[in-house]
Write a protein that holds these residues in place. Sequence first.
Motif, PDB file in Angstrom:
ATOM      1  N   THR A  27     104.439  -0.136  79.158  1.00  0.00           N
ATOM      2  CA  THR A  27     103.112   0.445  79.096  1.00  0.00           C
ATOM      3  C   THR A  27     102.114  -0.479  78.430  1.00  0.00           C
ATOM      4  O   THR A  27     100.913  -0.415  78.715  1.00  0.00           O
ATOM      5  CB  THR A  27     103.163   1.792  78.376  1.00  0.00           C
ATOM      6  OG1 THR A  27     104.144   2.598  79.005  1.00  0.00           O
ATOM      7  CG2 THR A  27     101.818   2.485  78.456  1.00  0.00           C
ATOM      8  N   THR A  28     102.569  -1.348  77.551  1.00  0.00           N
ATOM      9  CA  THR A  28     101.676  -2.363  77.007  1.00  0.00           C
ATOM     10  C   THR A  28     101.070  -3.168  78.145  1.00  0.00           C
ATOM     11  O   THR A  28      99.862  -3.410  78.198  1.00  0.00           O
ATOM     12  CB  THR A  28     102.436  -3.307  76.058  1.00  0.00           C
ATOM     13  OG1 THR A  28     102.956  -2.547  74.966  1.00  0.00           O
ATOM     14  CG2 THR A  28     101.528  -4.398  75.525  1.00  0.00           C
ATOM     15  N   GLU A  29     101.920  -3.568  79.070  1.00  0.00           N
ATOM     16  CA  GLU A  29     101.447  -4.326  80.224  1.00  0.00           C
ATOM     17  C   GLU A  29     100.572  -3.462  81.125  1.00  0.00           C
ATOM     18  O   GLU A  29      99.582  -3.930  81.694  1.00  0.00           O
ATOM     19  CB  GLU A  29     102.649  -4.870  80.997  1.00  0.00           C
ATOM     20  CG  GLU A  29     103.473  -5.874  80.182  1.00  0.00           C
ATOM     21  CD  GLU A  29     104.802  -6.223  80.830  1.00  0.00           C
ATOM     22  OE1 GLU A  29     105.151  -5.595  81.863  1.00  0.00           O
ATOM     23  OE2 GLU A  29     105.497  -7.112  80.304  1.00  0.00           O
ATOM     24  N   GLN A  30     100.913  -2.185  81.228  1.00  0.00           N
ATOM     25  CA  GLN A  30     100.129  -1.270  82.061  1.00  0.00           C
ATOM     26  C   GLN A  30      98.711  -1.119  81.519  1.00  0.00           C
ATOM     27  O   GLN A  30      97.728  -1.166  82.273  1.00  0.00           O
ATOM     28  CB  GLN A  30     100.815   0.101  82.106  1.00  0.00           C
ATOM     29  CG  GLN A  30     100.074   1.147  82.925  1.00  0.00           C
ATOM     30  CD  GLN A  30     100.736   2.506  82.838  1.00  0.00           C
ATOM     31  OE1 GLN A  30     101.806   2.653  82.251  1.00  0.00           O
ATOM     32  NE2 GLN A  30     100.094   3.511  83.412  1.00  0.00           N
ATOM     33  N   ILE A  31      98.590  -0.949  80.191  1.00  0.00           N
ATOM     34  CA  ILE A  31      97.278  -0.797  79.575  1.00  0.00           C
ATOM     35  C   ILE A  31      96.433  -2.051  79.762  1.00  0.00           C
ATOM     36  O   ILE A  31      95.248  -1.994  80.117  1.00  0.00           O
ATOM     37  CB  ILE A  31      97.430  -0.477  78.081  1.00  0.00           C
ATOM     38  CG1 ILE A  31      97.923   0.956  77.882  1.00  0.00           C
ATOM     39  CG2 ILE A  31      96.115  -0.685  77.329  1.00  0.00           C
ATOM     40  CD1 ILE A  31      96.911   2.006  78.262  1.00  0.00           C
ATOM     41  N   GLN A  32      97.044  -3.194  79.540  1.00  0.00           N
ATOM     42  CA  GLN A  32      96.308  -4.448  79.679  1.00  0.00           C
ATOM     43  C   GLN A  32      95.824  -4.649  81.107  1.00  0.00           C
ATOM     44  O   GLN A  32      94.709  -5.121  81.332  1.00  0.00           O
ATOM     45  CB  GLN A  32      97.185  -5.618  79.236  1.00  0.00           C
ATOM     46  CG  GLN A  32      97.413  -5.653  77.726  1.00  0.00           C
ATOM     47  CD  GLN A  32      98.361  -6.760  77.305  1.00  0.00           C
ATOM     48  OE1 GLN A  32      99.404  -6.968  77.914  1.00  0.00           O
ATOM     49  NE2 GLN A  32      98.003  -7.480  76.252  1.00  0.00           N
ATOM     50  N   LYS A  33      96.640  -4.269  82.070  1.00  0.00           N
ATOM     51  CA  LYS A  33      96.247  -4.417  83.474  1.00  0.00           C
ATOM     52  C   LYS A  33      95.106  -3.460  83.826  1.00  0.00           C
ATOM     53  O   LYS A  33      94.161  -3.828  84.534  1.00  0.00           O
ATOM     54  CB  LYS A  33      97.429  -4.169  84.403  1.00  0.00           C
ATOM     55  CG  LYS A  33      97.103  -4.440  85.884  1.00  0.00           C
ATOM     56  CD  LYS A  33      98.318  -4.249  86.760  1.00  0.00           C
ATOM     57  CE  LYS A  33      98.011  -4.701  88.191  1.00  0.00           C
ATOM     58  NZ  LYS A  33      96.845  -4.003  88.771  1.00  0.00           N
ATOM     59  N   ASP A  37      91.524  -4.745  85.191  1.00  0.00           N
ATOM     60  CA  ASP A  37      91.027  -4.342  86.504  1.00  0.00           C
ATOM     61  C   ASP A  37      89.734  -3.533  86.430  1.00  0.00           C
ATOM     62  O   ASP A  37      88.985  -3.466  87.412  1.00  0.00           O
ATOM     63  CB  ASP A  37      92.095  -3.517  87.240  1.00  0.00           C
ATOM     64  CG  ASP A  37      93.309  -4.347  87.625  1.00  0.00           C
ATOM     65  OD1 ASP A  37      93.226  -5.592  87.581  1.00  0.00           O
ATOM     66  OD2 ASP A  37      94.352  -3.746  87.956  1.00  0.00           O
ATOM     67  N   ASN A  38      89.493  -2.899  85.274  1.00  0.00           N
ATOM     68  CA  ASN A  38      88.341  -1.990  85.170  1.00  0.00           C
ATOM     69  C   ASN A  38      87.434  -2.312  83.991  1.00  0.00           C
ATOM     70  O   ASN A  38      86.704  -1.448  83.509  1.00  0.00           O
ATOM     71  CB  ASN A  38      88.850  -0.543  85.021  1.00  0.00           C
ATOM     72  CG  ASN A  38      89.701  -0.104  86.181  1.00  0.00           C
ATOM     73  OD1 ASN A  38      89.193   0.272  87.232  1.00  0.00           O
ATOM     74  ND2 ASN A  38      91.013  -0.134  85.996  1.00  0.00           N
ATOM     75  N   TYR A  39      87.477  -3.544  83.538  1.00  0.00           N
ATOM     76  CA  TYR A  39      86.797  -3.910  82.295  1.00  0.00           C
ATOM     77  C   TYR A  39      85.302  -3.553  82.322  1.00  0.00           C
ATOM     78  O   TYR A  39      84.789  -2.915  81.399  1.00  0.00           O
ATOM     79  CB  TYR A  39      86.970  -5.405  82.022  1.00  0.00           C
ATOM     80  CG  TYR A  39      86.343  -5.843  80.725  1.00  0.00           C
ATOM     81  CD1 TYR A  39      86.984  -5.605  79.513  1.00  0.00           C
ATOM     82  CD2 TYR A  39      85.099  -6.475  80.715  1.00  0.00           C
ATOM     83  CE1 TYR A  39      86.409  -5.997  78.314  1.00  0.00           C
ATOM     84  CE2 TYR A  39      84.520  -6.873  79.513  1.00  0.00           C
ATOM     85  CZ  TYR A  39      85.177  -6.631  78.317  1.00  0.00           C
ATOM     86  OH  TYR A  39      84.594  -7.020  77.136  1.00  0.00           O
ATOM     87  N   LYS A  40      84.594  -3.960  83.365  1.00  0.00           N
ATOM     88  CA  LYS A  40      83.153  -3.698  83.421  1.00  0.00           C
ATOM     89  C   LYS A  40      82.863  -2.201  83.463  1.00  0.00           C
ATOM     90  O   LYS A  40      81.925  -1.726  82.821  1.00  0.00           O
ATOM     91  CB  LYS A  40      82.541  -4.396  84.633  1.00  0.00           C
ATOM     92  CG  LYS A  40      82.500  -5.912  84.510  1.00  0.00           C
ATOM     93  CD  LYS A  40      81.794  -6.545  85.701  1.00  0.00           C
ATOM     94  CE  LYS A  40      81.712  -8.057  85.551  1.00  0.00           C
ATOM     95  NZ  LYS A  40      81.029  -8.702  86.713  1.00  0.00           N
ATOM     96  N   TYR A 106      92.322  -7.005  74.448  1.00  0.00           N
ATOM     97  CA  TYR A 106      93.435  -6.896  75.391  1.00  0.00           C
ATOM     98  C   TYR A 106      93.876  -8.246  75.960  1.00  0.00           C
ATOM     99  O   TYR A 106      95.060  -8.488  76.201  1.00  0.00           O
ATOM    100  CB  TYR A 106      93.065  -5.949  76.547  1.00  0.00           C
ATOM    101  CG  TYR A 106      92.258  -6.601  77.637  1.00  0.00           C
ATOM    102  CD1 TYR A 106      92.870  -7.107  78.784  1.00  0.00           C
ATOM    103  CD2 TYR A 106      90.869  -6.743  77.516  1.00  0.00           C
ATOM    104  CE1 TYR A 106      92.123  -7.721  79.778  1.00  0.00           C
ATOM    105  CE2 TYR A 106      90.128  -7.355  78.501  1.00  0.00           C
ATOM    106  CZ  TYR A 106      90.752  -7.838  79.628  1.00  0.00           C
ATOM    107  OH  TYR A 106      90.019  -8.462  80.611  1.00  0.00           O
ATOM    108  N   ALA A 107      92.941  -9.165  76.176  1.00  0.00           N
ATOM    109  CA  ALA A 107      93.263 -10.418  76.854  1.00  0.00           C
ATOM    110  C   ALA A 107      93.873 -11.462  75.925  1.00  0.00           C
ATOM    111  O   ALA A 107      94.450 -12.440  76.391  1.00  0.00           O
ATOM    112  CB  ALA A 107      92.022 -10.994  77.528  1.00  0.00           C
ATOM    113  N   SER A 108      93.735 -11.268  74.610  1.00  0.00           N
ATOM    114  CA  SER A 108      94.171 -12.302  73.669  1.00  0.00           C
ATOM    115  C   SER A 108      95.507 -12.011  73.005  1.00  0.00           C
ATOM    116  O   SER A 108      96.026 -12.829  72.262  1.00  0.00           O
ATOM    117  CB  SER A 108      93.101 -12.500  72.590  1.00  0.00           C
ATOM    118  OG  SER A 108      92.923 -11.315  71.839  1.00  0.00           O
TER     119      SER A 108
END
Length: 199
Positions: A27-33, A37-40, A106-108
């Motif tokens: 789920t860590t990977e799920q949240i980051q994805k 995908d929806n950052y903006k 999330y990206a770092s």
Amino acid sequence: MSLILTLGFAAGAQAAATTPDQALRGTTEQIQKLIKDNYKTYRADLPTFYKAVDDVVVPRFDVPYITQLVLATHYKAASPEQRTRFAAAFKNMLVRAYGNAMLDNYASIQIEWLPVRVDGDKALVNTSMSSGAGQKYAIGFRVRKVNDDWKVFDIAVENISLITNFRTQLSAEIKKTSLDDVIRRMETDDFTKAAPGAN
């Protein structure tokens, strides 16, 4: 600290996994994805992001048990309505507080998953987290098995329990005012302000 809290709430919900670390890692990977995908969209519409955090993350946490741990001696004296309101308000407060940290970091995040210590129906999932700036933190997730699934009930940051910290803070606030007042302030996102009578 915000980076630490990001990881804390990146341990969200997914289908039951064989081991505690699989439950958290997937789920860590799920949240980051989701954020990637929806950052903006999430930046422009925080309520939508908080809803996503609520849907994906919160089910992994044992909120009823956390409520007992945080309220401690105040739990027995609380009415069923107070317990329910506190659990909902505490959960929403965490979603709001940590949601922004997740967007920022999330990206770092780089995570090293360390060996898990299992003791019957409880386990400790140890990780080492580093940021893009090179800072490293030891994060331990305390989990227990609930209905054949692993649920988080505490997070230790450099061996310091976040639940213990919350319990100490909330107990002091309840003694200054009342449980109803603390719940009201949490529900209105006003908990960070000093309690009446505080110096």
